[in-house]
Design a protein around this motif. Sequence first.
Motif, PDB file in Angstrom:
ATOM      1  N   ARG A   1       0.806  -1.217   0.000  1.00  0.00           N
ATOM      2  CA  ARG A   1       0.000   0.000   0.000  1.00  0.00           C
ATOM      3  C   ARG A   1       0.847   1.278   0.000  1.00  0.00           C
ATOM      4  O   ARG A   1       0.338   2.353  -0.294  1.00  0.00           O
ATOM      5  CB  ARG A   1      -0.951  -0.002   1.202  1.00  0.00           C
ATOM      6  CG  ARG A   1      -2.139  -0.953   1.025  1.00  0.00           C
ATOM      7  CD  ARG A   1      -3.008  -0.509  -0.123  1.00  0.00           C
ATOM      8  NE  ARG A   1      -4.177  -1.358  -0.335  1.00  0.00           N
ATOM      9  CZ  ARG A   1      -4.449  -1.978  -1.455  1.00  0.00           C
ATOM     10  NH1 ARG A   1      -3.624  -1.872  -2.488  1.00  0.00           N
ATOM     11  NH2 ARG A   1      -5.556  -2.695  -1.583  1.00  0.00           N
TER      12      ARG A   1
ATOM     13  N   ASP B   1       1.274   1.265  -3.965  1.00  0.00           N
ATOM     14  CA  ASP B   1       0.096   1.002  -4.807  1.00  0.00           C
ATOM     15  C   ASP B   1      -1.142   0.868  -3.912  1.00  0.00           C
ATOM     16  O   ASP B   1      -1.306  -0.119  -3.209  1.00  0.00           O
ATOM     17  CB  ASP B   1       0.301  -0.294  -5.607  1.00  0.00           C
ATOM     18  CG  ASP B   1      -0.773  -0.484  -6.666  1.00  0.00           C
ATOM     19  OD1 ASP B   1      -0.529  -1.241  -7.619  1.00  0.00           O
ATOM     20  OD2 ASP B   1      -1.860   0.122  -6.560  1.00  0.00           O
ATOM     21  N   ASP B   2      -1.997   1.884  -3.953  1.00  0.00           N
ATOM     22  CA  ASP B   2      -3.204   1.849  -3.118  1.00  0.00           C
ATOM     23  C   ASP B   2      -4.426   1.387  -3.900  1.00  0.00           C
ATOM     24  O   ASP B   2      -5.542   1.468  -3.405  1.00  0.00           O
ATOM     25  CB  ASP B   2      -3.476   3.236  -2.504  1.00  0.00           C
ATOM     26  CG  ASP B   2      -3.691   4.310  -3.558  1.00  0.00           C
ATOM     27  OD1 ASP B   2      -4.016   5.442  -3.191  1.00  0.00           O
ATOM     28  OD2 ASP B   2      -3.522   4.016  -4.768  1.00  0.00           O
ATOM     29  N   GLN B   3      -4.219   0.901  -5.123  1.00  0.00           N
ATOM     30  CA  GLN B   3      -5.339   0.518  -5.972  1.00  0.00           C
ATOM     31  C   GLN B   3      -5.453  -0.987  -6.201  1.00  0.00           C
ATOM     32  O   GLN B   3      -6.551  -1.511  -6.324  1.00  0.00           O
ATOM     33  CB  GLN B   3      -5.215   1.214  -7.342  1.00  0.00           C
ATOM     34  CG  GLN B   3      -5.318   2.730  -7.285  1.00  0.00           C
ATOM     35  CD  GLN B   3      -6.689   3.192  -6.817  1.00  0.00           C
ATOM     36  OE1 GLN B   3      -7.709   2.624  -7.197  1.00  0.00           O
ATOM     37  NE2 GLN B   3      -6.707   4.217  -5.973  1.00  0.00           N
TER      38      GLN B   3
ATOM     39  N   GLN C   1      -9.535  -5.702  -0.179  1.00  0.00           N
ATOM     40  CA  GLN C   1     -10.852  -5.715  -0.814  1.00  0.00           C
ATOM     41  C   GLN C   1     -11.807  -6.666  -0.099  1.00  0.00           C
ATOM     42  O   GLN C   1     -12.971  -6.385   0.076  1.00  0.00           O
ATOM     43  CB  GLN C   1     -10.729  -6.129  -2.293  1.00  0.00           C
ATOM     44  CG  GLN C   1     -10.640  -4.956  -3.245  1.00  0.00           C
ATOM     45  CD  GLN C   1      -9.506  -4.008  -2.878  1.00  0.00           C
ATOM     46  OE1 GLN C   1      -8.371  -4.423  -2.751  1.00  0.00           O
ATOM     47  NE2 GLN C   1      -9.808  -2.746  -2.676  1.00  0.00           N
TER      48      GLN C   1
ATOM     49  N   ALA D   1     -11.516   1.047 -12.492  1.00  0.00           N
ATOM     50  CA  ALA D   1     -10.368   1.936 -12.257  1.00  0.00           C
ATOM     51  C   ALA D   1      -9.668   2.287 -13.562  1.00  0.00           C
ATOM     52  O   ALA D   1      -9.288   3.438 -13.795  1.00  0.00           O
ATOM     53  CB  ALA D   1      -9.389   1.274 -11.291  1.00  0.00           C
ATOM     54  N   LYS D   2      -9.511   1.276 -14.442  1.00  0.00           N
ATOM     55  CA  LYS D   2      -8.860   1.535 -15.721  1.00  0.00           C
ATOM     56  C   LYS D   2      -9.690   2.467 -16.591  1.00  0.00           C
ATOM     57  O   LYS D   2      -9.168   3.379 -17.242  1.00  0.00           O
ATOM     58  CB  LYS D   2      -8.621   0.208 -16.464  1.00  0.00           C
ATOM     59  CG  LYS D   2      -7.473  -0.605 -15.884  1.00  0.00           C
ATOM     60  CD  LYS D   2      -7.254  -1.879 -16.683  1.00  0.00           C
ATOM     61  CE  LYS D   2      -6.069  -2.656 -16.124  1.00  0.00           C
ATOM     62  NZ  LYS D   2      -5.852  -3.934 -16.862  1.00  0.00           N
TER      63      LYS D   2
ATOM     64  N   HIS E   1      -9.443   5.875 -15.202  1.00  0.00           N
ATOM     65  CA  HIS E   1      -8.107   6.419 -15.465  1.00  0.00           C
ATOM     66  C   HIS E   1      -7.999   6.918 -16.909  1.00  0.00           C
ATOM     67  O   HIS E   1      -7.461   8.012 -17.159  1.00  0.00           O
ATOM     68  CB  HIS E   1      -7.077   5.332 -15.201  1.00  0.00           C
ATOM     69  CG  HIS E   1      -5.668   5.780 -15.351  1.00  0.00           C
ATOM     70  ND1 HIS E   1      -5.069   6.658 -14.479  1.00  0.00           N
ATOM     71  CD2 HIS E   1      -4.729   5.469 -16.290  1.00  0.00           C
ATOM     72  CE1 HIS E   1      -3.820   6.884 -14.864  1.00  0.00           C
ATOM     73  NE2 HIS E   1      -3.597   6.162 -15.946  1.00  0.00           N
TER      74      HIS E   1
ATOM     75  N   GLY F   1     -12.480   9.598  -3.877  1.00  0.00           N
ATOM     76  CA  GLY F   1     -12.738   8.180  -3.618  1.00  0.00           C
ATOM     77  C   GLY F   1     -14.046   7.769  -4.241  1.00  0.00           C
ATOM     78  O   GLY F   1     -14.729   8.574  -4.897  1.00  0.00           O
ATOM     79  N   LYS F   2     -14.404   6.500  -4.051  1.00  0.00           N
ATOM     80  CA  LYS F   2     -15.659   6.007  -4.610  1.00  0.00           C
ATOM     81  C   LYS F   2     -16.835   6.656  -3.882  1.00  0.00           C
ATOM     82  O   LYS F   2     -17.014   6.466  -2.680  1.00  0.00           O
ATOM     83  CB  LYS F   2     -15.724   4.487  -4.494  1.00  0.00           C
ATOM     84  CG  LYS F   2     -14.685   3.771  -5.334  1.00  0.00           C
ATOM     85  CD  LYS F   2     -14.882   2.274  -5.334  1.00  0.00           C
ATOM     86  CE  LYS F   2     -14.580   1.674  -3.993  1.00  0.00           C
ATOM     87  NZ  LYS F   2     -14.669   0.187  -4.016  1.00  0.00           N
TER      88      LYS F   2
END
Length: 536
Positions: free
Chosen positions: A72, A75-77, A101, A128-129, A132, A224-225
Amino acid sequence: MHRVLLIDDEPLVRMTIKSLGPWEKYGFEMAGEAHDGADALDKLKTEKSFDIILTDISMPKMNGIEVIRQIRKWDDQIPILVLSAFNDYPFVRQAFMLGIQDYILKSELNFESLLKLMQKSSDLISAAKQNHEEQRSNNVYLKQKFLENLLNGLIPSDIDNKIAAYQIQLTKANLNVSIISVDNYKVMEDKYDSVVLTNINLSILNVFNQKTSEFKMGELIVIGKGKYALISSINHENSMAVVHRKLSYFLNNVKQALFMFLNISVTIGVSSTQNGYLHIPSLYVQALAANELKLLYGKGKIIYEHDLSQIENTSHGSLTGKEREIIQALFSQDQHQLKAEIQNMVQYTKSLNPASINMAHSLYLEFIYIIMGHLYQKDIFAEDIFKKDINFMEHITKYETLDEMNRYLEHILLSIFDEISHRNEHVSSKIRKAKEYMKQLYREDITLKSVSEQIQVSETYLSRLFSSETGESFIGYLTRLRIEAAMDLLKNSQLTIQQISEQIGYANPEHFSRIFKKNVGCSPNKFRNEMFSKNE
């Protein structure tokens, strides 16, 4: 094809997971294996093409928690799924706080359940992609990154030039940060696929952009979401009362528009007001904290920074130990006591004032896990209670207020109460049928197996039921039936010992005599003679 890195110190577990099913058919490749945390980090540094990480918790050298913490940092994704045992919950709780997750118990590991988690991770990757790519193709991408940096304290020396270059609607006067979170967003994630959810998020952004443009109130950042930050400034106003009134009017207008056009409820946390861009990071922290008060105040509200001072934080509290009275009420089948203890729990959890929604989720998950551990020891499983496999983490994280979490906990406890009640009735019925069957056929060669088949339970279960419900073993009860019948025949008939032995289910009279003497204290002949002597 999504590439999966599998981390577990047991080769057999890794091999089992790889062979559970046709992963490639569903778009997943078990592309890498690591035998501990340190090995996993080495592979991630040298081969950065993994899309999903599936890791064990308990491992030598470096455990799963440390692996997650290190990942993390850079990379937090990337979706991280955790394998855990029943006694791993404290570590699962830490992993949850670090942003995994989901998790799955090793005891419940099968292709369908793991595939479901993989597919959820795949949806996250796809969303996410897509997001992005949309951001990169949009001219506002750099502007958004600049605003994100402002929130996080990365303020450039030429900030005035950057604000002008990006045409940002902010000035140094009367700066404020608001955090807007979409209520029930996790429910929406479950209800809609990634395409529909993306369209909903775009519609939300359109409403925000229309309102910020209409009121000329500031800039919106997606953080964020279902979560947004609004940096606003109000020019040419020296009165804090007027500034507060204008900001409140704008935020209420946004709330009403979202509800009217999209039927979406939001909760808004509002910071204090300061002058100067250097205050933006601290205002951001205030607004986040105010938004977290949704836990206590409920959804659909505007919560201000000054509301924080009215809350005494005791977030280090725990629900551990609070289960004793509830467990007692469940197994004593005292519904009045259970409801009273649930109300005590509700009041106690509210008094804890958890510092964040993640902390609240962790408190409740820990408590539920403790309760289920007690039930597990009694051979009562979640699927027995709810008639299906249930992921408590998935359910509890849908809830955003303490009231919702308390209602969910009450639902679980009352469901457990009903299951135990049903089991008690079921147990009494099974024992009664077993006894009736044995009374009718004790003269024959009946066994634990034949009786268990007759009442449709396992031999182990019937044996345990007899001990717990009657206080004696299956063999002890059967022997007692036969010896009581033998005593009656010895007193009231002229049958020989061999004939009596055969009539009560013993083919061998010598064996019968030994059993009789062991239970009565004398031989069958001596017992008969004593009975005749008394009658004379």
